[in-house]
Design a protein around this motif. Structure first.
Motif, short mmCIF file in Angstrom:
data_model
loop_
_atom_site.label_atom_id
_atom_site.label_comp_id
_atom_site.label_asym_id
_atom_site.label_seq_id
_atom_site.Cartn_x
_atom_site.Cartn_y
_atom_site.Cartn_z
N LEU A 192 0.84 -1.19 0.00
CA LEU A 192 0.00 0.00 0.00
C LEU A 192 0.88 1.24 0.00
O LEU A 192 1.79 1.37 0.81
CB LEU A 192 -0.89 -0.02 1.25
N VAL B 147 1.25 4.99 0.88
CA VAL B 147 0.60 5.87 1.84
C VAL B 147 1.31 7.21 1.91
O VAL B 147 2.48 7.32 1.55
CB VAL B 147 0.54 5.23 3.26
N ASP B 148 0.60 8.19 2.41
CA ASP B 148 1.13 9.53 2.57
C ASP B 148 1.39 9.77 4.05
O ASP B 148 0.45 9.73 4.85
CB ASP B 148 0.11 10.53 2.03
N LYS C 245 5.08 10.37 0.15
CA LYS C 245 4.55 9.01 0.13
C LYS C 245 5.63 7.94 0.30
O LYS C 245 6.76 8.13 -0.14
CB LYS C 245 3.79 8.77 -1.16
N HIS D 126 3.67 5.71 10.50
CA HIS D 126 3.30 4.74 9.48
C HIS D 126 1.93 4.13 9.77
O HIS D 126 1.14 3.89 8.85
CB HIS D 126 4.35 3.64 9.37
N ALA E 212 -0.64 6.70 8.75
CA ALA E 212 -0.75 6.74 7.29
C ALA E 212 -1.49 5.50 6.77
O ALA E 212 -2.33 5.61 5.86
CB ALA E 212 0.63 6.84 6.66
N TYR E 213 -1.19 4.36 7.34
CA TYR E 213 -1.86 3.11 6.96
C TYR E 213 -3.36 3.20 7.23
O TYR E 213 -4.18 2.84 6.38
CB TYR E 213 -1.23 1.94 7.75
N ALA F 53 -5.10 5.86 4.75
CA ALA F 53 -4.94 5.70 3.30
C ALA F 53 -6.28 5.46 2.61
O ALA F 53 -7.14 4.77 3.13
CB ALA F 53 -3.98 4.55 3.01
N ARG G 176 -10.53 1.50 4.00
CA ARG G 176 -10.02 2.41 5.03
C ARG G 176 -10.63 2.07 6.39
O ARG G 176 -9.94 1.99 7.40
CB ARG G 176 -10.35 3.85 4.63
#
Length: 169
Positions: A110, A112-113, A121, A135, A138-139, A142, A152
């Motif tokens: 994945l 992610v940002d 990203k 992380h 962000a996970y 996403a 999500r």
């Protein structure tokens, strides 16, 4: 938080999860409420549910954003909401980092940002891994998957359950 920081005004809700606990049967359940769900917001006609918090803050209603968000969810679901937890991104990241990271089984790669990171990203690879707070955030946030907000919501509930497990361990 980004909206406040950018002087845009009160923020929208990023995530809403209704948690129910039944102490008699010792059971609990989670219901993720899609942020773009069109609902009746008391006193404001219809709109996306994630605007309830923003409106409550902007108009300084009794209970503020949380009060209007709770009232909106009560009207949607038809059950009373007794309590709420409001967690900002910085506190979430700090909490996960203080636990030494969070063990998560990522089902597929994945992109992610990372929130508030100029590097932007990153890829989170599939498999069981212990991730730092930024992380994990962000996970959980996403959106770029085929299942969109449903994926999500599933990731967010997975993170909540992983936190629960980490605390119990």
């Amino acid at each position: 938080y980004s909206d406040w920081r950018g002087n845009i005004g009160p923020p929208l809700s990023d995530t809403m999860i209704l948690l129910t606990i039944d102490p008699l049967t010792r059971t609990a359940g989670m219901l993720s409420i899609p942020r773009d769900m069109w609902v009746n917001i008391p006193g404001f006609d219809h709109g996306k549910i994630n605007t309830a918090y923003q409106l409550g803050e902007a108009y300084q209603l009794p209970g503020g954003g949380p009060g209007l968000a709770m009232e909106t969810v009560e009207g949607l679901i038809g059950v009373p909401i007794d309590y709420y937890a409001q967690i900002d991104f910085t506190a979430f990241v700090y909490f996960i980092d203080q636990m030494g990271g969070l063990k998560v089984d990522v089902p597929s790669d994945l992109r992610v940002d990372i929130y508030d990171d100029p590097k932007g990203k990153i890829w989170i690879r599939a498999g069981v891994q212990t991730m730092p707070g930024d992380h994990v955030l962000a996970y959980a946030r996403a959106r770029g998957t085929m299942g969109g907000d449903f994926d999500r919501a599933q990731r967010q509930q997975q993170v909540v359950m992983a936190i629960r497990q980490r605390i119990l361990d």
